[in-house]
Design an enzyme around this catalytic site. Structure first.
Site, PDB file in Angstrom:
ATOM      1  N   ASP A 343       8.648  -2.030  -2.750  1.00  0.00           N
ATOM      2  CA  ASP A 343       8.060  -3.132  -3.511  1.00  0.00           C
ATOM      3  C   ASP A 343       9.173  -4.128  -3.830  1.00  0.00           C
ATOM      4  O   ASP A 343      10.316  -3.919  -3.428  1.00  0.00           O
ATOM      5  CB  ASP A 343       7.419  -2.609  -4.807  1.00  0.00           C
ATOM      6  CG  ASP A 343       8.438  -2.059  -5.800  1.00  0.00           C
ATOM      7  OD1 ASP A 343       9.640  -2.009  -5.474  1.00  0.00           O
ATOM      8  OD2 ASP A 343       8.030  -1.688  -6.906  1.00  0.00           O
ATOM      9  N   ASP A 345      10.826  -5.946  -7.270  1.00  0.00           N
ATOM     10  CA  ASP A 345      10.796  -5.883  -8.731  1.00  0.00           C
ATOM     11  C   ASP A 345      11.455  -7.115  -9.328  1.00  0.00           C
ATOM     12  O   ASP A 345      12.504  -7.556  -8.847  1.00  0.00           O
ATOM     13  CB  ASP A 345      11.559  -4.638  -9.213  1.00  0.00           C
ATOM     14  CG  ASP A 345      11.082  -3.376  -8.535  1.00  0.00           C
ATOM     15  OD1 ASP A 345      10.014  -2.888  -8.901  1.00  0.00           O
ATOM     16  OD2 ASP A 345      11.777  -2.887  -7.607  1.00  0.00           O
ATOM     17  N   ASP A 434       6.320  -5.847  -8.769  1.00  0.00           N
ATOM     18  CA  ASP A 434       6.338  -5.497 -10.201  1.00  0.00           C
ATOM     19  C   ASP A 434       6.981  -6.630 -10.976  1.00  0.00           C
ATOM     20  O   ASP A 434       8.096  -7.050 -10.644  1.00  0.00           O
ATOM     21  CB  ASP A 434       7.174  -4.223 -10.442  1.00  0.00           C
ATOM     22  CG  ASP A 434       6.483  -2.973  -9.931  1.00  0.00           C
ATOM     23  OD1 ASP A 434       5.266  -3.017  -9.713  1.00  0.00           O
ATOM     24  OD2 ASP A 434       7.182  -1.951  -9.760  1.00  0.00           O
TER      25      ASP A 434
HETATM   26  N1  CTP Z   1      11.638   1.668 -13.620  1.00  0.00           N
HETATM   27  C1  CTP Z   1      11.407   1.836 -14.965  1.00  0.00           C
HETATM   28  N2  CTP Z   1      10.145   2.058 -15.428  1.00  0.00           N
HETATM   29  C2  CTP Z   1       9.097   2.099 -14.568  1.00  0.00           C
HETATM   30  C3  CTP Z   1       9.306   1.930 -13.195  1.00  0.00           C
HETATM   31  C4  CTP Z   1      10.599   1.714 -12.745  1.00  0.00           C
HETATM   32  O1  CTP Z   1      12.341   1.788 -15.751  1.00  0.00           O
HETATM   33  N3  CTP Z   1       7.873   2.307 -15.050  1.00  0.00           N
HETATM   34  C5  CTP Z   1      13.003   1.409 -13.151  1.00  0.00           C
HETATM   35  C6  CTP Z   1      13.636   2.608 -12.486  1.00  0.00           C
HETATM   36  O2  CTP Z   1      14.866   2.843 -13.061  1.00  0.00           O
HETATM   37  C7  CTP Z   1      13.835   2.174 -11.054  1.00  0.00           C
HETATM   38  C8  CTP Z   1      13.689   0.676 -11.052  1.00  0.00           C
HETATM   39  O3  CTP Z   1      12.965   0.354 -12.230  1.00  0.00           O
HETATM   40  O4  CTP Z   1      15.106   2.520 -10.606  1.00  0.00           O
HETATM   41  C9  CTP Z   1      12.969   0.179  -9.836  1.00  0.00           C
HETATM   42  O5  CTP Z   1      11.852   0.987  -9.582  1.00  0.00           O
HETATM   43  P1  CTP Z   1      11.206   1.186  -8.159  1.00  0.00           P
HETATM   44  O6  CTP Z   1      10.675  -0.095  -7.667  1.00  0.00           O
HETATM   45  O7  CTP Z   1      10.231   2.305  -8.277  1.00  0.00           O
HETATM   46  O8  CTP Z   1      12.397   1.731  -7.255  1.00  0.00           O
HETATM   47  P2  CTP Z   1      13.498   1.010  -6.385  1.00  0.00           P
HETATM   48  O9  CTP Z   1      14.783   1.589  -6.810  1.00  0.00           O
HETATM   49  O10 CTP Z   1      13.347  -0.469  -6.462  1.00  0.00           O
HETATM   50  O11 CTP Z   1      13.207   1.507  -4.914  1.00  0.00           O
HETATM   51  P3  CTP Z   1      12.101   0.977  -3.877  1.00  0.00           P
HETATM   52  O12 CTP Z   1      12.854   0.266  -2.815  1.00  0.00           O
HETATM   53  O13 CTP Z   1      11.432   2.204  -3.375  1.00  0.00           O
HETATM   54  O14 CTP Z   1      11.160   0.067  -4.609  1.00  0.00           O
HETATM   55 MN    MN Z   2       8.910  -1.091  -8.651  1.00  0.00          MN
HETATM   56 MN    MN Z   3      11.468  -1.386  -6.154  1.00  0.00          MN
END
Ligand code: CTP
Ligand code: MN
Ligand code: MN
Length: 510
Positions: A343, A345, A434
């Protein structure tokens, strides 16, 4: 990376007129004659740049439309110092050593103060030399090879490019996932920690002697390492990859909106494929799962950096339309330098917005996308943030900021001007996004918390609790001994409060 040049936003897109360059020629009195600013458009976008130029001029700053020798300060957003130098080189402009390269946060603070504020380390953009050496501040620190490896990921530097132990870490991550599916939290953590520590090792493990002195490697973990050293593969991992339950859980949880509980239910009901699940008349799906099935193919194909950049332009433009002073920062894996993500963020914060403007921003942004037909799925979570709440004791606690989990329609970028190269049919891809919104004074904590990796975050909190008697979460840092909240303007401040060396985002891939 180049910014996306032509993001297709649909026919209804109009640039807000009052922000056009025509206004930029309106004369303003120059109050600060020592400074000549130039604002870089790259990765900032036209609208936001025009807004900031106009605002700065209104406040008495001299801002140039074009870069020239008279410019003393270059202001950029989401660019490192090296990025800016590279850009200058492409423009064939030689940067003098007096030229200041500054992050947009400096300009925003100047706007708040109504005058130039002091430039500190956190404003100045960092220019990396070709071989970054780890910061060895004190003369007592032994050379890296004999340096003790910390059990905490937040005391290790883990970059993406240098995993010498991928055979082991891939195996550990599969085993950890299998324990997660079986709700064996302890063993799951054991293998995740082991994977994390091996990712930071500066050498490959080739014999059991190499594992001596490395933390987080218990008996069970060493057994797996030994198996791989001897046979080139792990029998445990092979068994897991063949396991019905593992295979089904992996498949089911690949659908957006399907967690462990649902996967368990479908597995117990005897389902083994998604097509059987989808066509079953007795099952009721949540709105999230329906979207998950609808956009399944797009969502499992990872988001590329170029797509993340294009989404970033969409987000910045939409946010700037309602709160032009807001700062929008890419967080998560892309901030850590990943080339792919599941995703994109974002953290959004505004120094000027009233509480009400802040509360409405995400709603206005998603409404705008809805009008433009870009909003495929949207889940708003309202804020439960309270100023004096102590940080959570739980390592994996959810945060209290307002946020939304989205699926956006991202139109493919045109390869050439007339669009004739577009393939027939679907010209867009569904992307998970997100958005998190935080009060301005909490931005450093939110940024640190949302940059990850998850393992890095867990260990930061564990370290704060066990080594410093402090409590850290995405909102705040509390010193239990002194009974005070510790404030922070930047991530560097938080590391300093914790007594940790600063770890750059791209070194947090634990
Ligand atoms: N996070 C958080 N609370 C949430 C979801 C996520 O604090 N409800 C934080 C986590 O620490 C995470 C970061 O936001 O490391 C990013 O989350 P995520 O998008 O799930 O992971 P990524 O590290 O960005 O990996 P990906 O490439 O799979 O998106
Ligand atoms: Mn995310
Ligand atoms: Mn992410």
């Amino acid at each position: 990376m180049d910014p996306p040049q032509a993001v297709h936003l649909g026919p209804r897109r109009k640039r807000p007129r009052q922000l056009g360059t025509s206004v930029a020629s309106t004369p303003h009195d120059i109050r600060f004659r020592d400074l000549v600013l130039f604002i870089l458009e790259k990765r900032m976008g036209t609208t936001r740049r025009a807004f900031l130029m106009e605002l700065a001029r209104r406040k008495g700053f001299r801002v140039e439309n074009e870069l020239s020798d008279s410019v003393t300060h270059i202001v950029a957003e989401n660019n490192s110092g090296s990025d800016v130098l590279e850009w200058l080189q492409v423009q064939n402009i030689k940067a003098s050593s007096e030229l200041e390269l500054l992050d947009v946060s400096w300009l925003i603070e100047c706007m708040g103060a109504g005058k130039p504020v002091e430039m500190t380390g956190r404003h100045q953009l960092v220019v990396r030399t070709s071989s970054p050496s780890p910061a060895l501040g004190s003369q007592n620190i032994p050379p890296p090879t004999v340096q003790k490896i910390s059990q905490y990921a937040c005391q290790r530097r883990t970059t993406l490019s240098s995993n010498y132990n991928q055979v082991f870490t891939d195996a550990f991550e599969i085993l950890a996932e299998n324990y997660e599916f079986r709700e064996n939290e302890g063993s799951c953590l054991t293998f995740m920690r082991a994977a994390s520590v091996l990712k930071s090792l500066p050498f490959p493990i080739t014999s059991m002697r190499d594992t001596e002195g490395i933390p987080c490697l218990g008996e069970k973990v060493k057994c797996v390492i030994e198996g791989i050293i001897e046979d080139g593969e792990s029998s445990e991992v092979k068994a897991v990859l063949d396991d019905e339950r593992y295979k089904s859980f992996k498949l089911f949880t690949s659908v957006f909106g399907v967690g462990l509980k649902t996967a368990e239910k479908w597995f117990r009901m005897g389902f083994r494929t998604l097509s059987k699940v989808k066509s079953d008349k007795s099952l009721v799906f949540t709105r999230m799962q329906k979207a998950g099935f609808l956009y399944y193919e797009d969502l499992i194909s990872c988001v590329s950096r170029a797509e993340a950049e294009a989404v970033s332009v969409l987000v910045k433009e939409a946010v700037a339309a309602f709160l032009p002073d807001a700062l929008v920062t890419v967080t998560g894996g892309f901030r850590r330098g990943k080339m792919m993500g599941h995703d994109v963020d974002f953290l959004i914060t505004s120094p000027e917005a009233t509480e009400e403007e802040e509360q409405q921003l995400l709603h206005k942004v998603t409404d705008l996308w809805k009008q433009r037909g870009l909003l495929l799925y949207c889940d708003h979570i309202e804020s439960t943030f309270e100023k004096f709440k102590l940080p959570s004791r739980k390592v994996d606690a959810l945060d209290h900021f307002q946020k939304c989990f989205l699926i956006l329609k991202l139109h493919h970028q045109r390869v050439d001007g007339d669009g004739s190269s577009q393939q027939e049919g679907k010209d867009w891809k569904a992307i998970r996004v997100d958005l998190v919104l935080c009060p301005y004074e909490r931005r450093a904590f939110a940024l640190l918390g949302w940059t990850g990796s998850r393992q890095f975050e867990r260990d930061l909190r564990r370290y704060a609790t066990h080594e410093q008697k402090m409590m850290l979460d995405n909102h705040a840092l509390y010193d239990k001994t002194k009974r005070v909240f510790l404030e922070a303007e930047s991530e560097e401040d938080i590391f300093a409060h914790l007594g940790l060396d600063y770890i750059e985002p791209w070194e947090r891939n634990a």
